[in-house]
Design an enzyme around this catalytic site. Sequence first.
Site, PDB file in Angstrom:
ATOM      1  N   CYS A   1      34.926  32.985  41.428  1.00 52.30           N
ATOM      2  CA  CYS A   1      35.555  32.227  42.511  1.00 52.30           C
ATOM      3  C   CYS A   1      34.537  31.928  43.606  1.00 52.30           C
ATOM      4  CB  CYS A   1      36.769  32.985  43.069  1.00 52.30           C
ATOM      5  SG  CYS A   1      36.344  34.326  44.201  1.00 52.30           S
TER       6      CYS A   1
ATOM      7  N   CYS B   1      37.708  41.118  44.223  1.00 53.60           N
ATOM      8  CA  CYS B   1      37.307  40.608  42.911  1.00 53.60           C
ATOM      9  C   CYS B   1      36.293  41.549  42.237  1.00 53.60           C
ATOM     10  CB  CYS B   1      36.652  39.242  43.048  1.00 53.60           C
ATOM     11  SG  CYS B   1      37.774  37.913  43.482  1.00 53.60           S
TER      12      CYS B   1
ATOM     13  N   CYS C   1      33.185  34.907  45.621  1.00 53.50           N
ATOM     14  CA  CYS C   1      32.206  35.698  44.854  1.00 53.50           C
ATOM     15  C   CYS C   1      30.870  34.981  44.767  1.00 53.50           C
ATOM     16  CB  CYS C   1      32.745  35.979  43.453  1.00 53.50           C
ATOM     17  SG  CYS C   1      34.127  37.129  43.446  1.00 53.50           S
TER      18      CYS C   1
ATOM     19  N   GLU D   1      33.457  40.826  40.774  1.00 51.97           N
ATOM     20  CA  GLU D   1      32.057  40.554  41.132  1.00 51.97           C
ATOM     21  C   GLU D   1      31.723  41.176  42.482  1.00 51.97           C
ATOM     22  OE1 GLU D   1      34.443  38.485  40.207  1.00 51.97           O
ATOM     23  OE2 GLU D   1      33.661  36.629  39.349  1.00 51.97           O
TER      24      GLU D   1
ATOM     25  N   GLU E   1      43.511  44.986  42.831  1.00 43.41           N
ATOM     26  CA  GLU E   1      44.533  44.258  43.591  1.00 43.41           C
ATOM     27  C   GLU E   1      45.266  45.196  44.539  1.00 43.41           C
ATOM     28  OE1 GLU E   1      46.886  42.040  40.746  1.00 43.41           O
ATOM     29  OE2 GLU E   1      45.192  40.685  40.368  1.00 43.41           O
TER      30      GLU E   1
ATOM     31  N   ASN F   1      38.399  43.941  39.122  1.00 43.16           N
ATOM     32  CA  ASN F   1      39.214  43.553  40.264  1.00 43.16           C
ATOM     33  C   ASN F   1      40.178  44.677  40.620  1.00 43.16           C
ATOM     34  OD1 ASN F   1      40.369  42.798  37.758  1.00 43.16           O
ATOM     35  ND2 ASN F   1      41.717  41.306  38.700  1.00 43.16           N
TER      36      ASN F   1
HETATM   37  N1  THU Z   1      39.360  37.541  40.333  1.00 44.08           N
HETATM   38  C1  THU Z   1      38.153  38.172  40.146  1.00 44.08           C
HETATM   39  O1  THU Z   1      38.098  39.394  39.980  1.00 44.08           O
HETATM   40  N2  THU Z   1      37.032  37.414  40.164  1.00 44.08           N
HETATM   41  C2  THU Z   1      36.999  36.067  40.337  1.00 44.08           C
HETATM   42  O2  THU Z   1      35.931  35.477  40.433  1.00 44.08           O
HETATM   43  C3  THU Z   1      38.248  35.313  40.381  1.00 44.08           C
HETATM   44  C4  THU Z   1      39.502  36.119  40.536  1.00 44.08           C
HETATM   45  C5  THU Z   1      40.588  38.354  40.320  1.00 44.08           C
HETATM   46  C6  THU Z   1      41.288  38.450  41.648  1.00 44.08           C
HETATM   47  C7  THU Z   1      42.720  38.720  41.225  1.00 44.08           C
HETATM   48  O3  THU Z   1      42.878  40.115  41.065  1.00 44.08           O
HETATM   49  C8  THU Z   1      42.848  38.059  39.878  1.00 44.08           C
HETATM   50  O4  THU Z   1      41.537  37.790  39.426  1.00 44.08           O
HETATM   51  C9  THU Z   1      43.630  36.755  39.895  1.00 44.08           C
HETATM   52  O5  THU Z   1      43.147  35.900  40.869  1.00 44.08           O
END
Ligand code: THU
Length: 134
Positions: free
Chosen positions: A86, A53, A89, A55, A44, A42
């Site tokens: 999520c 994310c 994704c 994925e 941010e 991920n």
């Molecule tokens: N996140 C992912 O990388 N993949 C997911 O399927 C769920 C959430 C990340 C996004 C954010 O940087 C952190 O997790 C918290 O939501």
Amino acid sequence: MTDDALVQAAVDARAHAWAPYSGFAVGAALLCADGTVYTGCNVENVTFGLTTCAEQVAILKAVSEGRRTFTKVAVVTPSHPPAAPCGLCRQMMVEFAADLEVLICSPEGVVERTTLAALLPRAFRPADLEDTSA
Ligand code: THU
């Protein structure tokens, strides 16, 4: 490629996560039908909404390098129990891999084996675009 090796690739990718706002580092490793693996973490952003994310990073890397057929993804999260991908994704992955196997992992290994079909029943698919007469 063994499941352990795929999980290890996701663990390694997770080390690159840029997650200073959530503190929730995620790693993903996507196995292609031809045996190649694309990883993601991920990334941010201070605006929050621009966060990508793990994925999604893996899918975008793979598709942009010419891969479109995927068999398995390993996703490593720090939560107990580990989190499933999520909704966004899931939809990104179903575009290319309706039959994808999903390994939901902690940094120590696979905790749950499931499928994208189980995680995203009745996905919005190309067939939904076909008859627009209504
Ligand atoms: N996140 C992912 O990388 N993949 C997911 O399927 C769920 C959430 C990340 C996004 C954010 O940087 C952190 O997790 C918290 O939501």
